[in-house]
Every structure is written in structure tokens, then in C-alpha cells.
Design a protein around this motif. Sequence first.
Motif, PDB file in Angstrom:
ATOM      1  N   ARG A   1     -50.435   9.239 -47.476  1.00 21.72           N
ATOM      2  CA  ARG A   1     -49.613  10.438 -47.557  1.00 21.72           C
ATOM      3  C   ARG A   1     -50.088  11.373 -48.649  1.00 21.72           C
ATOM      4  NH1 ARG A   1     -44.061   9.326 -48.394  1.00 21.72           N
ATOM      5  NH2 ARG A   1     -44.371  10.589 -50.241  1.00 21.72           N
ATOM      6  N   LEU A   2     -50.600  10.803 -49.740  1.00 24.71           N
ATOM      7  CA  LEU A   2     -51.080  11.648 -50.825  1.00 24.71           C
ATOM      8  C   LEU A   2     -52.589  11.761 -50.809  1.00 24.71           C
ATOM      9  CD1 LEU A   2     -48.740  10.452 -53.670  1.00 24.71           C
ATOM     10  CD2 LEU A   2     -48.395  12.156 -51.903  1.00 24.71           C
TER      11      LEU A   2
ATOM     12  N   GLU B   1     -38.469   8.174 -46.751  1.00 25.83           N
ATOM     13  CA  GLU B   1     -39.400   8.374 -47.851  1.00 25.83           C
ATOM     14  C   GLU B   1     -39.465   9.845 -48.252  1.00 25.83           C
ATOM     15  OE1 GLU B   1     -43.332   7.348 -46.736  1.00 25.83           O
ATOM     16  OE2 GLU B   1     -43.340   8.684 -45.010  1.00 25.83           O
ATOM     17  N   ALA B   2     -38.976  10.740 -47.390  1.00 26.02           N
ATOM     18  CA  ALA B   2     -38.988  12.162 -47.726  1.00 26.02           C
ATOM     19  C   ALA B   2     -37.703  12.592 -48.424  1.00 26.02           C
ATOM     20  CB  ALA B   2     -39.205  12.992 -46.470  1.00 26.02           C
ATOM     21  N   THR B   3     -36.892  11.615 -48.840  1.00 21.54           N
ATOM     22  CA  THR B   3     -35.634  11.933 -49.497  1.00 21.54           C
ATOM     23  C   THR B   3     -35.842  12.934 -50.625  1.00 21.54           C
ATOM     24  OG1 THR B   3     -34.681   9.809 -48.943  1.00 21.54           O
ATOM     25  CG2 THR B   3     -33.756  10.920 -50.862  1.00 21.54           C
ATOM     26  N   GLY B   4     -35.033  13.958 -50.612  1.00 25.71           N
ATOM     27  CA  GLY B   4     -35.133  14.972 -51.659  1.00 25.71           C
ATOM     28  C   GLY B   4     -35.556  16.328 -51.133  1.00 25.71           C
TER      29      GLY B   4
ATOM     30  N   SER C   1     -45.241  16.709 -51.179  1.00 23.58           N
ATOM     31  CA  SER C   1     -44.620  15.618 -50.421  1.00 23.58           C
ATOM     32  C   SER C   1     -44.585  14.345 -51.234  1.00 23.58           C
ATOM     33  CB  SER C   1     -45.317  15.401 -49.075  1.00 23.58           C
ATOM     34  OG  SER C   1     -46.685  15.655 -49.166  1.00 23.58           O
ATOM     35  N   ALA C   2     -44.354  14.477 -52.512  1.00 20.80           N
ATOM     36  CA  ALA C   2     -44.175  13.284 -53.338  1.00 20.80           C
ATOM     37  C   ALA C   2     -43.309  13.612 -54.544  1.00 20.80           C
ATOM     38  CB  ALA C   2     -45.510  12.716 -53.760  1.00 20.80           C
TER      39      ALA C   2
ATOM     40  N   THR D   1     -34.686  14.219 -56.329  1.00 21.21           N
ATOM     41  CA  THR D   1     -33.758  13.105 -56.143  1.00 21.21           C
ATOM     42  C   THR D   1     -33.264  12.594 -57.492  1.00 21.21           C
ATOM     43  OG1 THR D   1     -35.038  12.523 -54.187  1.00 21.21           O
ATOM     44  CG2 THR D   1     -33.461  10.897 -54.954  1.00 21.21           C
ATOM     45  N   ASP D   2     -34.201  12.462 -58.438  1.00 17.69           N
ATOM     46  CA  ASP D   2     -33.806  12.001 -59.777  1.00 17.69           C
ATOM     47  C   ASP D   2     -32.874  13.013 -60.440  1.00 17.69           C
ATOM     48  OD1 ASP D   2     -35.385   9.842 -59.365  1.00 17.69           O
ATOM     49  OD2 ASP D   2     -37.054  10.531 -60.607  1.00 17.69           O
TER      50      ASP D   2
ATOM     51  N   ARG E   1     -39.962   0.468 -47.103  1.00 20.93           N
ATOM     52  CA  ARG E   1     -40.194   1.738 -46.429  1.00 20.93           C
ATOM     53  C   ARG E   1     -39.003   2.152 -45.574  1.00 20.93           C
ATOM     54  NH1 ARG E   1     -44.242   5.296 -45.122  1.00 20.93           N
ATOM     55  NH2 ARG E   1     -44.205   5.830 -42.933  1.00 20.93           N
TER      56      ARG E   1
ATOM     57  N   TRP F   1     -40.183  15.792 -54.246  1.00 22.41           N
ATOM     58  CA  TRP F   1     -39.069  15.078 -53.619  1.00 22.41           C
ATOM     59  C   TRP F   1     -38.398  14.129 -54.608  1.00 22.41           C
ATOM     60  CZ3 TRP F   1     -42.136  13.242 -48.671  1.00 22.41           C
ATOM     61  CH2 TRP F   1     -42.359  14.350 -47.840  1.00 22.41           C
ATOM     62  N   THR F   2     -39.215  13.262 -55.236  1.00 17.98           N
ATOM     63  CA  THR F   2     -38.613  12.279 -56.147  1.00 17.98           C
ATOM     64  C   THR F   2     -37.973  12.987 -57.338  1.00 17.98           C
ATOM     65  OG1 THR F   2     -40.912  11.936 -56.773  1.00 17.98           O
ATOM     66  CG2 THR F   2     -39.799  10.101 -55.747  1.00 17.98           C
TER      67      THR F   2
ATOM     68  N   THR G   1     -48.389   4.853 -49.421  1.00 15.08           N
ATOM     69  CA  THR G   1     -48.037   6.219 -49.794  1.00 15.08           C
ATOM     70  C   THR G   1     -49.215   6.941 -50.422  1.00 15.08           C
ATOM     71  OG1 THR G   1     -45.836   5.382 -50.260  1.00 15.08           O
ATOM     72  CG2 THR G   1     -46.340   7.589 -51.046  1.00 15.08           C
TER      73      THR G   1
ATOM     74  N   THR H   1     -35.452   2.453 -48.317  1.00 15.90           N
ATOM     75  CA  THR H   1     -35.371   3.496 -49.344  1.00 15.90           C
ATOM     76  C   THR H   1     -36.583   4.413 -49.323  1.00 15.90           C
ATOM     77  OG1 THR H   1     -36.523   2.191 -50.992  1.00 15.90           O
ATOM     78  CG2 THR H   1     -34.144   1.966 -50.918  1.00 15.90           C
ATOM     79  N   GLY H   2     -37.592   4.071 -48.530  1.00 21.07           N
ATOM     80  CA  GLY H   2     -38.820   4.864 -48.540  1.00 21.07           C
ATOM     81  C   GLY H   2     -39.510   4.815 -49.900  1.00 21.07           C
ATOM     82  N   GLY H   3     -39.195   3.803 -50.686  1.00 22.24           N
ATOM     83  CA  GLY H   3     -39.798   3.694 -52.008  1.00 22.24           C
ATOM     84  C   GLY H   3     -39.133   4.596 -53.031  1.00 22.24           C
ATOM     85  N   GLN H   4     -38.076   5.285 -52.611  1.00 19.36           N
ATOM     86  CA  GLN H   4     -37.374   6.168 -53.546  1.00 19.36           C
ATOM     87  C   GLN H   4     -36.416   5.375 -54.427  1.00 19.36           C
ATOM     88  OE1 GLN H   4     -37.504   9.548 -53.898  1.00 19.36           O
ATOM     89  NE2 GLN H   4     -38.091  10.484 -51.970  1.00 19.36           N
ATOM     90  N   TYR H   5     -35.719   6.096 -55.259  1.00 16.31           N
ATOM     91  CA  TYR H   5     -34.742   5.512 -56.197  1.00 16.31           C
ATOM     92  C   TYR H   5     -35.354   4.351 -56.974  1.00 16.31           C
ATOM     93  CZ  TYR H   5     -32.300   7.309 -52.052  1.00 16.31           C
ATOM     94  OH  TYR H   5     -31.937   8.027 -50.955  1.00 16.31           O
ATOM     95  N   GLN H   6     -36.620   4.486 -57.313  1.00 18.35           N
ATOM     96  CA  GLN H   6     -37.312   3.505 -58.142  1.00 18.35           C
ATOM     97  C   GLN H   6     -37.351   2.115 -57.528  1.00 18.35           C
ATOM     98  OE1 GLN H   6     -35.585   3.750 -62.045  1.00 18.35           O
ATOM     99  NE2 GLN H   6     -35.702   5.965 -62.061  1.00 18.35           N
TER     100      GLN H   6
END
Lengths: 306, 322, 454
Positions: B287-288, C216-219, C425-426, C433-434, B265, C429-430, B283, B268-273
Motif C-alpha cells: 500500500r505504501l 485499514e482506511a479508518t480516518g 493513505s497512511a 484517527t489518533d 487486517r 488516516w492514522t 501495508t 482493525t486494519g492495523g489501526q488504533y495501535q
Amino acid sequence: MTVLDKDTGTKTPGPDIAPASSAAAAAKRRLSSPWASFAAIVIAVLWTIPTFGLLLSSFRPESDVKRTGWWTIFSSPTFTLENYGEVLFGGSANLSSYFVNSLIITIPSVLIPIVLATLAAYSFAWMKFPFRDTLFVAVFALQIVPLQVTLIPLLELYVGGGLNGTFWTVWISHSIFALPLAIYLLHNSMREIPAELVEAARVDGAGHVRIFTRIMLPLMKPAIAAFSVFQFLWVWNDLLVALTFSGGTQDVAPLTVRVAELSGTRGTDWHLLAAGAFVSIVVPLTVFLFGQRYFVRGLLAGSVKG
Amino acid sequence: MTLFEKFGQLLVAVAIFAAVMGVVLFVADRARGRRADLWQSIAFVAPAILLLLVGLIYPALRTAYQSFFDATSVGFVGVENYMKIFTQPELLLVLRNTFVWVILTPIVATAIGLIYAVLVDGSRVEAFAKSLVFLPMAISFVGASIIWKFIYEYRPDQQGIQQIGLANQFLVWLGIEPVQFLLLTPWNTLFLIIVMIWIQAGFAMTILSAAIKAIPDDITEAANLDGVGGLRMFWYITLPSIRPALIVVVTTISIGVLKVFDIVRTMTGGQYQTSVVANEFYTQSFRLFDFGTGAALAMVLFVLVVPIVIYNVRQMRKVDAR
Amino acid sequence: MSAVTLRRPSRTTTLLSATLGLSLVLAGCGGSDAGQQAAKGPECEAYTQYGDLSGKRITLYTSIVSPEDQSHIDSYKAFENCTGAQVVYEGSKEFETQLVVRIRSGAPPDVAYIPQPGLLGTLVRDTDAVKPAPQQVAANVDQYFSETYKSAGSVDGTLYAAPLGANVKSFVWYSPQKFTEKGYTVPTTWDEMVALSDKIVAEGGKPWCAGIGSGEATGWPLTDFLEDAMLRENGPEVYDQWVNHEIPFNAPQVSAALDRVGSVLKNPAYVNGGLGEVSSIATTTFQDGGLPILDGNCFMHRQANFYAANWPEGTDVSENGAAYAFELPPIDPAAPKTILVGGEFVAAFSDRPEVQAFQAYLSSAEWANEKAKFTPEGGWISANTGLDEANLVSPIDKLSVEVLQDEANTFRFDGSDLMPAAVGSASFWTGMTDWITGKSTEESLTFIEQSWPK
């Protein structure tokens, strides 16, 4: 390097240390080629450098931290205490109050689970009752329940019980979360104690309470102390439990909550993050240094041998 | 609340706890008759079990229940949430990452902790050397993640711009282009794992070092007389003797890794796979607002721990049989 | 005594306020202690409508943390002093997840600042913990706020949350000083902007820089860019259809808009000045994304007005200074100017009278001006038309409010904030980023389309 050579270990940093010439020491004597020492030094350096770099960064001015690496400090040294000033005295809230909260949260959160887990571990190791092993396996498996799963159900209960926003919620939560691992580890070390000791006491007519307090507790001292240090570190460094159950207000919230907010809405204030990290590291580090001697005997052994 | 009130609360809490436990033990000690043993056992175990029932078992059961319902826990959807986890590419990726974490971290962290424990054992600076590797344990997961994020920090290779992350500075010193470590799929998961290894090696080292010191002298001396030494001593004497401790260490780290959350968290916040199950649970749920999928993910964690439990049970049986 | 006179104290007003202050203290209105009797001084006149709330506590939960929280806390002082109520402020970076936990556990705060309308919608529909806006708030919103903001604070036609702060997203940051130095002029159309970019490239520079890293909010900065491009490429109607999912997320119009963003951000010649190649946009934090402008490593950076907070202390942010912003130019100069806006909203989870009074206060012009007054460094604006521009100090804040209050502009609310959380918010964003790290426009948009809740 010679520092790590020879000396077969007459060092006894703690009271209950095993006599020297252990298997490892013997093995090491053969291994103590320059390569072995070199490997040890490499690991030590690799493990220290990240923290060291952050320590240096915490004393560097903001603009330097953002423009150049901390290693350049050796060629152009500029130091400042400003970061610490901002961390300690910046903002409206008084850091000392958070510090006190951290202490108040940590002490019962270490004490309660240790007592309960030692008792439970003893009964799992030395008492006979129906479903004992099944129950133990169940407790062991509970380690996997992630903290996040419990947030809503527990908070609901606290709200129902009118405990919300007090220290009680944090104490109880930390105690619960610590129990499975504590029972598992203490059970393991409890079983290392020779059965004859317990059986002899039983024959002498001692009840379980007496055996527990008179024989087990003294023998388990190092293991309990070692686990206490771990539990202290985990509680002190916890953010999620405090965030959810303490309600984040200055009345109850610990240091970690405050430090987490230090970087403000901007995530890249390395200089503040660095200083904040070291402010919160001071206490656990002290605890570790003082508790270190207990690790020598460690978590998993009673002190029968010494 | 004033300082005084706070410490007052602390004392009251400790006093209440001590009083309750004192009474329980006192009563247990007085128990007589045929069932005395049973009552004593209950007195010893019940407090812990009660807390676990409320704090872990009840939430776990609730999670299991929710995993068969939709996002708001209203409509029953059967195994749909599970189907989703095992069919959606992003969630499959999460499972893959979790596997990589749980396989690599315990092995590498334990190996490094063990090697280091053996290497510094009996050295003159043992205590100091051990504190160095233990140090990361004293830092919170969030703190450790911040430290490593700083190390992986990237600056482009351009005139007038210097690296501020150590890892990339090394590459530059070696004459290699700097790399965006956290973006480099699939290797970025490994870079996150390094952080966990960095933290957990200290735990492994501490426990294993204690276990090594507890190996009875007669065993080592006998082996020494037989001319066993060096690596063979390590393989044939040290390793088997500390086997129970090794199992404890690997088990504890594995379970800790399954739950790893803060590192992913924060970094990378779980980003970039790079997401893992525990992070994805958070998440999805918070969040969702998809409590169904979140719960199903948590159930996957429960299932993943089963092999570890079975292995431990078998080991315990072996010890009992001895 | 109005807020305006307090800001520029002449000798008489200073004297006046000192006397007043003294009398207020005597009247029991000057202290910060909330328990005391509400005062009836002249300064409190605007607050009599809220009644006497002595001893009442209102808990407030927000995502605004130190140091930005201080001006908020200060802005409640007048309300607290005059009504006797006490506002307990709590800010957390984990606000969004923690709010859900608290609501679900039955321990919600009285009032929360919701950063996205999408979250508001989910909370209303999923939990029915949010109370509809009381009469007084609705009246204030009608009086002071535009329809764009009102509808963003409403769910299914009912007003739940009044707007609080606002931001203007359609800005491009640049350095007026560097522009003058190099002889560049601020572009007024998209084509001019591209021509300027090419000119900068021809002179050996990199025109653009960007950063979308945000944990986590990247993007998210890219979602804003795409929305801006949607508005300019296809107009507000198509934009609305897209946000409401009346056209698929991967409709051809959206592809065209994203490709337009790509023609800037995925052009290796254009980016990423001082930060690296195209993919470095993904890891550069949004806070750092525009900083190379100051060194002349790049010249333009598209980001909202709140980016002002990220310039290093002492940077001259003004029309002829080291940094300033121009409106992202339209593609078709004849079309009406469209401005992408955002903001946070005040939701209440209790309908106790003191809570409703506090809500009403936050939606009033008094509060907006009070808040502006307590933000002396600037960096905060509201879409409240009662906000007196004279209370704003920084040029960029004034510019933002001018843009907001310009009736010739067409406004649209940030689309990602309006979409369902699973997208807004998911996956949005991803997906973005991709996209910036190499995925194609088609692939990325289809991925987001598939994640749209059925």
C-alpha cells in the motif's frame, strides 16, 4: 453435571483407538468434581456462543440485526431466509460455479503436498544421507516465510511460464505453502513408529520404497488423514492465495473470493456476512465431522498400538 | 470454462502428478549398487525440496536482498530500513504487539486446549464436546474475525439504543458502561489475541487429546497401583508423557501467530495501535510501496523464529540421544 | 437512437426500439457474444470510430464489487456489441494491493480504475507500467473535463488517466423533514451553522454525528473534513501549497483549520448523536455515521454525495424528504465558494489498439450517459460535461452535477488523494484517527509532517 463424569472411556469413536483407562481418564476420575465438569462446560459454551450468535443472526432480518442483539430473538422471534437468498442468488454470478472451483482447487492442493510431505518426512526420519538433519531444520524453519513475501516472485514465475489465471498456479502455490508444516508434523509422527519395525524389514531385504508403501503408509494412515483434514480446512478457507493467483475471475476463483465480496462496498452488512460465512462453512464442517475419528489417534502417533 | 473442462483439468493434474511420482518411486526402487541408498533418498526428498527452493527459499532470499535497498529496490541503503524499524515509534509499537501475540497466544491456547482435552477425555459426549471447541478451526480467519467484530460491536448507552455486540451487552447487564473494545489501547491487542486463541485452542485440543490417548496403559496402571491419581497423575504422568506433542503444538501455534495477518487486517486494519509485523509488511509493501521497509519487517520475522527453531533442534537431539 | 429516448419509452419509441432491436439482432449486433462480427446498425454510429475489434479481449480491474459493479458491466454492452470487443470485468476489495502485486509480477490488467490520483502518480513514477493517455483520450478530456480533473489525471504534466466517476465531497447531510418539523433552516455561513448547532444543543439534542471507521482506511472521512476546512479557512492557494508540501503539514494555517473541525467534532455537546461520545467517531463505520439523522438522534453529517448509497432502502432522499444534503457553508460569505471533489481515473497498462479504443470510449460523453442510464437507482455521477442531467434520476445526483457544472464554484481535488501514499493513505488516516481519540492538534499534525517522504 453428570454427562462428563465417570465413564472411563470405553468409547471408541474410531477404529484405531487406544484401550480405555488412559492416564487422562484416570486423572479425570479424581478431577471429576463438579468444578471440573463446570469448567469444561464453561469452555464449551464460550467457544460455541460466538458462532451460535452469528448463526442466529444469519436468519434475522437486516433491520433487526442492525438494531438489536441476536439474543433478543428468544423474546421476539422473527426469522427470514432472505439473507441466504441474497447470498446464494443475488448478484450476477452463479454461486455454484464458485463452489465447483473451490472443490477443484482443494482436492489437488491437499493431495499433492500430502504425498510429497509423507515421502520427505519418511526420508528425514528413516533414511541416511548427507546433510539430512541440516536440511530438515531448514525445511522446518521455512514455516516462517510469510505467504505475502512470496506473492510477487511466484506470480512472476507463473506469468513467465504462461500459467497465470489457471488452476495450476493455485495448486502449486498451496502445495508449496503446506510443505514445511506437513513435513514437520508428519516427521514427528513418523518417528513415533518403533525403529525395530523398520530395521526388521531392512534385514529382510526390503528396500525403502517397499518399507514406505507396505509398512509406513498403513501405519501412518491416521496421521495422514488428520493432516489432510487440516490442510483441507486451510485451503478451503484461504483467500489471499486465491485472490493473487487465480485472478479473481469466475473461471477459477473459489467461494471465499465471492463471499469476501458479498458485503459489497459496505463493510457492515452483518446479515449478509453472517449468511455468507455459513454458506462457506458447510463443507469444511462436514469434512471435519467425517474426519474427526482420525483425530482420535491424531497427527502425532502411528497406529502401532491399536 | 465449463464444468466438464474444469473436472477434466483436475483429473489431468492428478494423473500427471500420480504418474510422475509413480515413475520416481519405481526408478528409486530399481536403484542398485553402492549408491542405491543415496539415490533413493534423493527420490524421496527432492520433489519437496525443489518446490520449496522455488516457492519459499527464492522469495525469502529476494526479500533479504530487498531489505537493504530503498523503497523501489533500486538504491542500496545498507541497514537504514532496519534502523527505521527499531527507531520509529509506530514500528516499535508493531514489534511490541508482535511480542505480546507470540507470547500469550501459544500459552493460553495450548493450556485451554489441554485442560479441555483432559476434562472431556472418556466422557460419554467426548466426540461432541470436542467438535464444539474444534468448530472455530473450520471457520476461516476472516470469518472468525467477522464473528468477533460483531461481538465487540459498540453502541452507546442511550435511551432507545440497544447493544448488538454480546460483549457490551454483558457489561450493560452487569451495570457497566459499554466499552469500545477495539479502540481501548493497549488492551485492544488482547481482544484481537482472544480471536486467535479461540481458533487455535481447537488445534491444540485435537493433537493433545490424541497424545493423551496414546500414553501406554502400563504407565498409567503402574501409577494407579502406586496410588497416584488426580492432579498428581496429571502433573507427573500425563504432562511428561505428552511433552513432545506439547512442543509440536506450541511451536506450530507460535509460528502461525508470527504470521498472523487476516485477523488484524479484518478487525482493525492495523489501526488504533494494533498492527503486527506480518500486517505491517503487507501495508508497507503493497500500500505504501516501500518494498525496502516491508522486506526488512519480513526479515524480523525470520529472526524471531530462530529461538523456536533452536529449541526444537535441541529437543530432537535429546530424543535422538535416548 | 439516443440514450434519452430509451429512458422514457413512449409507445412509438418502444415500438421503434423493438423493431430496431430485432433488426440489430438480425444484423448480428444484439447478442452479447463478443466473438461475432461487429455490427453497423444506426445505434452503432457513434462507435464506428473505434473500428472493428472483433474477437479482441480487454481485461479491466477495479475496486468496485457487487452490487455496484453491475451497472458498470452493463455500460460496456453497447461498446462490446458495436465493436465486437469483449470486456472482462474483475472487481476486488483488495484491488489496491493486488494491483501492485500484478504490476510488479508483469501481469497487469489492460485497464484499471484508479481510485486516487496519488496512487496513479506512484505507479507512473515507480513502475513505468502506466501508458500515457492516447491522442483520442486527451482530446476527450480537453473537450469534456475541467482543468481540476485533467491535472489530477496527469503526472508531471503528462496526461495518463482520464477521469471516470466523480464525487462532490463538500456536502452536509441533513433531514429536510426533521428540519421543517423543528423549524430549522439550512445554514448559509459557517457561523449560522454553529448557531444552529448551539440551538439544537439548547433544545436538548445533539447536532452532529460522524463515523470514520473504514477498516485499514479508518480516518479518511476526517481528512476530507480537514481539507474542506482548509479551503474555507485559508483559501485555495494555501490549500495547494499544503497539498504540494510547500508549507509544512503542521503549519499554523493547518492547525487553525483542524481546530475548526475540532470545534465541531471534538465538542462533546455537539457529537456524537445516537452513537456515543467523541471517541465513538473512530469506531463507527463511515457507512453508519449519518444514519442517526433519520431517527432525529442527530441533525447534520458532513459526507460526500456518495453517502446517498448508505441510506436504508426506501429512504426518501430528496429536497423535502427524509435525507438530503446542503453545501458545507463558507466561513467568509464574500469569498468564492470552494468545492472539494474526488473521483476515479482510468489507467491503461497496454497500448494495444482495442485498449486505447476502450479508454477513449470511457472518456466520451456516450459512455457517461450510458453509465447513467444503467444506474436507475442513482448514486453515480461524472464530471464529464457531456453528461446529460436528464439521464440522472436521483435528486442528489442532479444536485451534485449542478454543483460540479456551476462555473461560479472553485474546485479543488481531494488533497489526501494527491499526497504521497505514505501520507495520503497512511499517516494522514492514522493521524486523524489518533486526533479524534484524544491526541492534540499539534501532536497529530507533527506526526503526519514527520512521515512525509523526504
